[in-house]
Every structure is written in C-alpha cells, then in structure tokens.
Write a protein that holds these residues in place. Structure first.
Motif, PDB file in Angstrom:
ATOM      1  N   GLU A 226       0.834  -1.206   0.000  1.00  0.00           N
ATOM      2  CA  GLU A 226       0.000   0.000   0.000  1.00  0.00           C
ATOM      3  C   GLU A 226       0.866   1.252   0.000  1.00  0.00           C
ATOM      4  O   GLU A 226       0.533   2.256   0.617  1.00  0.00           O
ATOM      5  CB  GLU A 226      -0.928  -0.014   1.209  1.00  0.00           C
ATOM      6  CG  GLU A 226      -1.918  -1.184   1.187  1.00  0.00           C
ATOM      7  CD  GLU A 226      -2.942  -1.100   2.298  1.00  0.00           C
ATOM      8  OE1 GLU A 226      -3.774  -0.188   2.256  1.00  0.00           O
ATOM      9  OE2 GLU A 226      -2.884  -1.945   3.207  1.00  0.00           O
ATOM     10  N   VAL A 227       1.987   1.150  -0.713  1.00  0.00           N
ATOM     11  CA  VAL A 227       2.901   2.286  -0.859  1.00  0.00           C
ATOM     12  C   VAL A 227       2.870   2.743  -2.311  1.00  0.00           C
ATOM     13  O   VAL A 227       2.928   1.919  -3.233  1.00  0.00           O
ATOM     14  CB  VAL A 227       4.339   1.891  -0.453  1.00  0.00           C
ATOM     15  CG1 VAL A 227       5.303   3.053  -0.702  1.00  0.00           C
ATOM     16  CG2 VAL A 227       4.378   1.466   1.013  1.00  0.00           C
ATOM     17  N   ASP A 228       2.786   4.036  -2.520  1.00  0.00           N
ATOM     18  CA  ASP A 228       2.720   4.597  -3.875  1.00  0.00           C
ATOM     19  C   ASP A 228       4.136   4.877  -4.373  1.00  0.00           C
ATOM     20  O   ASP A 228       4.835   5.735  -3.844  1.00  0.00           O
ATOM     21  CB  ASP A 228       1.908   5.887  -3.856  1.00  0.00           C
ATOM     22  CG  ASP A 228       1.801   6.528  -5.248  1.00  0.00           C
ATOM     23  OD1 ASP A 228       1.920   5.777  -6.238  1.00  0.00           O
ATOM     24  OD2 ASP A 228       1.612   7.756  -5.326  1.00  0.00           O
ATOM     25  N   LYS A 424       2.082   1.969   5.361  1.00  0.00           N
ATOM     26  CA  LYS A 424       0.916   2.216   4.523  1.00  0.00           C
ATOM     27  C   LYS A 424       0.749   3.717   4.253  1.00  0.00           C
ATOM     28  O   LYS A 424       0.847   4.541   5.156  1.00  0.00           O
ATOM     29  CB  LYS A 424      -0.333   1.672   5.214  1.00  0.00           C
ATOM     30  CG  LYS A 424      -1.637   1.919   4.471  1.00  0.00           C
ATOM     31  CD  LYS A 424      -2.814   1.349   5.260  1.00  0.00           C
ATOM     32  CE  LYS A 424      -4.132   1.649   4.555  1.00  0.00           C
ATOM     33  NZ  LYS A 424      -5.296   1.107   5.307  1.00  0.00           N
ATOM     34  N   GLY A 425       0.510   4.059   2.982  1.00  0.00           N
ATOM     35  CA  GLY A 425       0.256   5.448   2.607  1.00  0.00           C
ATOM     36  C   GLY A 425       1.489   6.246   2.244  1.00  0.00           C
ATOM     37  O   GLY A 425       1.372   7.400   1.807  1.00  0.00           O
ATOM     38  N   ASP A 426       2.700   5.662   2.407  1.00  0.00           N
ATOM     39  CA  ASP A 426       3.920   6.390   2.048  1.00  0.00           C
ATOM     40  C   ASP A 426       4.004   6.576   0.534  1.00  0.00           C
ATOM     41  O   ASP A 426       3.439   5.791  -0.239  1.00  0.00           O
ATOM     42  CB  ASP A 426       5.159   5.631   2.543  1.00  0.00           C
ATOM     43  CG  ASP A 426       5.382   5.796   4.035  1.00  0.00           C
ATOM     44  OD1 ASP A 426       4.799   6.726   4.615  1.00  0.00           O
ATOM     45  OD2 ASP A 426       6.114   4.984   4.629  1.00  0.00           O
ATOM     46  N   GLN A 427       4.745   7.601   0.136  1.00  0.00           N
ATOM     47  CA  GLN A 427       4.912   7.900  -1.283  1.00  0.00           C
ATOM     48  C   GLN A 427       6.398   8.032  -1.615  1.00  0.00           C
ATOM     49  O   GLN A 427       7.126   8.771  -0.952  1.00  0.00           O
ATOM     50  CB  GLN A 427       4.186   9.201  -1.658  1.00  0.00           C
ATOM     51  CG  GLN A 427       2.669   9.115  -1.538  1.00  0.00           C
ATOM     52  CD  GLN A 427       1.991  10.405  -1.959  1.00  0.00           C
ATOM     53  OE1 GLN A 427       2.529  11.482  -1.766  1.00  0.00           O
ATOM     54  NE2 GLN A 427       0.803  10.294  -2.537  1.00  0.00           N
ATOM     55  N   THR A 454      12.273  11.470  -3.935  1.00  0.00           N
ATOM     56  CA  THR A 454      11.642  11.977  -2.710  1.00  0.00           C
ATOM     57  C   THR A 454      10.909  10.853  -1.991  1.00  0.00           C
ATOM     58  O   THR A 454      10.383   9.929  -2.615  1.00  0.00           O
ATOM     59  CB  THR A 454      10.645  13.104  -3.017  1.00  0.00           C
ATOM     60  OG1 THR A 454       9.639  12.614  -3.921  1.00  0.00           O
ATOM     61  CG2 THR A 454      11.348  14.297  -3.628  1.00  0.00           C
ATOM     62  N   PHE A 455      10.907  10.947  -0.670  1.00  0.00           N
ATOM     63  CA  PHE A 455      10.179  10.011   0.190  1.00  0.00           C
ATOM     64  C   PHE A 455       9.262  10.846   1.069  1.00  0.00           C
ATOM     65  O   PHE A 455       9.718  11.599   1.913  1.00  0.00           O
ATOM     66  CB  PHE A 455      11.160   9.190   1.025  1.00  0.00           C
ATOM     67  CG  PHE A 455      10.518   8.251   2.012  1.00  0.00           C
ATOM     68  CD1 PHE A 455       9.673   7.240   1.583  1.00  0.00           C
ATOM     69  CD2 PHE A 455      10.761   8.376   3.377  1.00  0.00           C
ATOM     70  CE1 PHE A 455       9.092   6.370   2.485  1.00  0.00           C
ATOM     71  CE2 PHE A 455      10.181   7.516   4.288  1.00  0.00           C
ATOM     72  CZ  PHE A 455       9.343   6.499   3.844  1.00  0.00           C
ATOM     73  N   ASN A 456       7.956  10.732   0.802  1.00  0.00           N
ATOM     74  CA  ASN A 456       6.969  11.565   1.502  1.00  0.00           C
ATOM     75  C   ASN A 456       7.310  13.052   1.381  1.00  0.00           C
ATOM     76  O   ASN A 456       7.208  13.817   2.339  1.00  0.00           O
ATOM     77  CB  ASN A 456       6.856  11.161   2.978  1.00  0.00           C
ATOM     78  CG  ASN A 456       6.268   9.774   3.146  1.00  0.00           C
ATOM     79  OD1 ASN A 456       5.498   9.308   2.310  1.00  0.00           O
ATOM     80  ND2 ASN A 456       6.648   9.098   4.218  1.00  0.00           N
TER      81      ASN A 456
END
Length: 468
Positions: A226-228, A424-427, A454-456
């Motif tokens: 669940e990571v974008d 979960k939800g990290d980009q 980039t991370f988040n």
C-alpha cells in the motif's frame, strides 16, 4: 563497538563489581572467624559462590540496564538471527562480535545456577531461570526505552546460559568419574562445536566466492503493498554490463621509503588487528606517528605540531613539488590544490567507467614555514580491471524499489529511525537512477545504482547492488 572497545568498557564496569565482591568477601571472612569456624566448609563455599554470583549479576545489569539512555522506547526487532544475517551480508567481524558477546555474557549464569541450588541441576529449572532473566531484561529495555527488544538477544543469551550449564555438567561428569568420558564431552560441547562448524562452513563458502559482500545488502525487505511508487523516467529494460575493479594495496615499503628519503628511524611499533602504528624520529629529534592501515592508506604526522603555526606563510609550491617527486608518490595527471596553512593536496578523480586499470585517491602534504614536513597522508591506489559483469537494467532497479528490495539509508543526521520505516500510505518518487561504485568486503570495486528522489516529499536516496 569492536573487541578493543568492548574490553575497555568491561574494565570500566568491573571496578564497582570488584568493590562489591571485595566487601562481600570481607563480610564472609568476618562471619567465618566470628561464627562459622566450626561449621561445615560447604556453607562458606556456598557463600563465596553466592558473592561472586552477586557481582556477576551487578555486571550484567550494568551492561543491560543501569545507566543506559531512553532513545529506543517500544522498539522491537523480532526477526530471528538477524544479527548473524547482517554479519554475513556485511561479512563483518564487528557485527559477529556483538552476537558472540551476547552469548558469552550469559555463560556464567548457566555455570552458577547448579552451584547455588541443587534443584537447578535439572536442565528444565536452569533453562527456565535463564530464559526468564533474559526475557525480563529485554522487556525492561523496550518498556523503558533503554534498548530494543531483540529476538536475537533472547536467543543468544539463552544459548549462552545453556552452554554454561553444559560446561557445568561436563565438569561434574569429570569430577564424578575421575576421567573425561567421550560421550559426555561431545554431548556437553555439542552447541559450541556445531557453531564452530557453521562458522568454518561460512568461511569456506565466502572464500569460494569470486567477489565479496556489499554492506548495502544487509536490509529487511519492506512491505510495499500500500505504498505509492512512481517515476517519470523512461526506464530501459535492455541487459547491460559494467566493469568490476580490484583495489590494489601497496604499503609494505612505507617505512623503508620514509627512512631512506626523510631519514626517519623507528622507535616503537604497535599493532591493532591488521593496522600498524609506528613512532619515528627525525635526525633533528622531532618525533612522528606513522599509521599504516590494512586498507592501503597511510599517514605521517609530526607529534606536538599544529598547522596554525604555518598560516601566515606563503605556500611553498616548488619545495612541495620537489619533495613529492623525490618520494615518487604522485601518479600522472594528479590535480593540485593549495591551502593557506601550507597544506598541499593532489587528487585523482574516480573514473570507474574507463574499462582499464586506473589510479584514484589523493595525497596530502603539510609543510612548515621552514619547508619541513609536519604531515603526509597517502590514499592513492590503483583500481585494477577484473572483468565486465552483467548488471541490472534501470527498469529492473525500479522493480526492486517497487518490491521493497532496498535499504533505507539515514540520509540526514536529523532523520529519526522511525521515519525510515516504510508503512501504509507512504509515497516514493524516483527522479534518477545512476550507476556508481562501492568497495566490497574483498576489496573489489563493484557497480551499484544510486536511486534518488523523494520520500513523503523529502529528499531521499538508496543504493542497490547492480551486479546480477
């Protein structure tokens, strides 16, 4: 923490332990002369064993509980044998030492328990106490923030206690039978013998490998369900190759060079593992420290001299160049930069894509106002071409990012460990995938990929082994 640091810390921690045991022995001596002269000697023996046992418990508490910080609140590592896996992937003696130290720390507990209480001669009771003790320490550490609850520590401490218990049983068997029985010897030394065979096997496997290990491979795969993960790059899936080099070390003749060219004589030598430190003296009586690293670098520094003394003098370009030519340390094409404090630096930029042998590194020379050397550091080395290897394509590297097969690198000192945990939800956005190089544990210069983006929303990068 290496073995030397561990020994130094143990020496510091042993002082209060020695004081406590000394006080206990004094009280036991008074008790013996005042009350127990006519009592059975076994009672005094039990008191002596008990006193040493109390000192040991204090020592363990110093190592695991007393005086530790609180920066790891509720952190846990439940991966079994993760310490051994990291030590293998990094092929790091330092990592392995931590595992072995946790085993050794609880060996005395297994030895003491059967001495203290006859009931604890039964394995089940000794093991229950050993396991409960290490579980209590790990639980306290995670609840107080004094440390991380690590399943590895639970395993290693318990293993150490079992080894101690088996050593007691071996000793008891020898005392009882008045000889060493082969069955008892093998049975009670089975665990350390098995561990020894495993370590020997690992070294054989490592020796058979062409290349060494990369520290960046010591990571735990992240759950990316669940990571974008996204990128705007056009990634080629085509197979590609890259050269691998071998770092050639050459520092065996350093002492002879300095003695011949600078007239330095050796006063003393000390060895730290494979590194050496020498005290040298010039004809004028100035003393220098020469440090020779097992990695190939070496540095010479005059004792009791600071570079600030040369800050008001103009750089002596001709003297520095002539001296370096006499020492024959400079490869061709090295670029020279000069600072105001009499420090000269020659540098060769890294060129791992040239597909031939090449030199890289730097050498630094510090001169006093009178032209004498106050420092000399050499890190020039030759990278010798080994062969080309098949490497991952940029598309395959991106797939590894999507699959969570990469290390989370602490790219900034202000970044907290929990900020690096993928959840979960990290980009993650990948902006660049660039080929770079890194030395492995056998001194080979292997191709790696530097993935940045980039991370988040924050700048981020990771490193991935390129060789398939």
């Amino acid at each position: 923490m290496d073995f030397t640091e561990i020994l130094n810390n143990i020496q510091i921690l042993m002082l209060p332990v020695i004081v406590i045991i000394g006080i206990e022995f004094l009280l036991i001596t008074l008790y013996y002369f005042l009350y127990a002269r006519k009592q059975p000697s076994n009672q005094i023996k039990r008191l002596i064993v008990g006193a040493i046992f109390i000192g040991y418990i204090v020592f363990v508490l110093e190592l695991t509980v007393i005086g530790r910080g609180t920066s790891h609140y509720m952190q846990m590592n439940l991966q079994p044998f993760s310490g051994y896996i990291d030590a293998w992937k990094k092929y790091s003696l330092r990592e392995l030492q931590n595992c072995l130290f946790n085993i050794a720390m609880f060996i005395p507990l297994g030895l003491f328990l059967p001495f203290i209480n006859a009931k604890w001669k039964a394995f089940k009771w000794s093991f229950l106490i050993i396991f409960s003790a290490t579980l209590a320490i790990e639980t306290y550490q995670t609840l107080s923030g004094a440390g991380i609850f690590e399943l590895d520590d639970l395993i290693n401490n318990s293993l150490g206690g079992i080894i101690g218990y088996q050593l007691y049983m071996l000793g008891a068997s020898i005392v009882h039978h008045k000889k060493v029985k082969v069955k008892s010897l093998i049975g009670n030394l089975a665990i350390p013998l098995l561990m020894g065979l495993i370590f020997i096997g690992m070294n054989i496997v490592y020796a058979q490998q062409e290349f060494g290990h990369l520290a960046i491979n010591a990571y735990t795969k992240s759950n990316m369900s669940e990571v974008d993960v996204s990128t705007s790059l056009e990634l080629s899936p085509s197979p590609t190759v890259a050269p691998v080099y071998k770092k050639m070390k050459k520092n065996d003749d350093v002492e002879a060079l300095l003695q011949e060219k600078l007239g330095l004589s050796e006063l003393r030598t000390r060895t730290f593992r494979d590194d050496r430190e020498l005290l040298l003296e010039s004809p004028t009586g100035n003393q220098y420290t020469l440090f020779i690293s097992s990695e190939g670098q070496w540095s010479l520094t005059e004792n009791h001299y600071t570079a600030e003394q040369a800050s008001s003098n103009k750089p002596m370009m001709e003297e520095a160049t002539a001296l370096m030519e006499e020492l024959a340390l400079l490869p061709q094409d090295a670029e020279l930069t000069v600072s105001e404090n009499g420090l000269f630096e020659w540098q060769l930029l890294d060129r791992p894509d040239v597909n031939m042998n090449y030199w890289s590194g730097e050498v630094r020379l510090g001169l006093k106002p009178d032209g004498q050397i106050y420092s000399l550091a050499n890190d020039f080395h030759q990278n010798q071409l080994v062969r080309e290897v098949n490497i991952l394509s940029p598309f395959e590297v991106y797939e590894r990012i999507k699959n969570g097969e990469f290390p989370q690198i602490k790219y900034n000192a202000l970044v907290q460990e929990d900020e690096l945990i993928i959840k979960k939800g990290d980009q993650i956005n990948v902006d660049a995938i660039e080929l770079s190089y890194m030395y492995d544990t056998k001194g080979f210069y292997q191709p790696i990929y530097r993935v940045s983006g980039t991370f988040n929303g924050k700048d981020w990068f990771t490193l991935i082994q390129a060789r398939k």
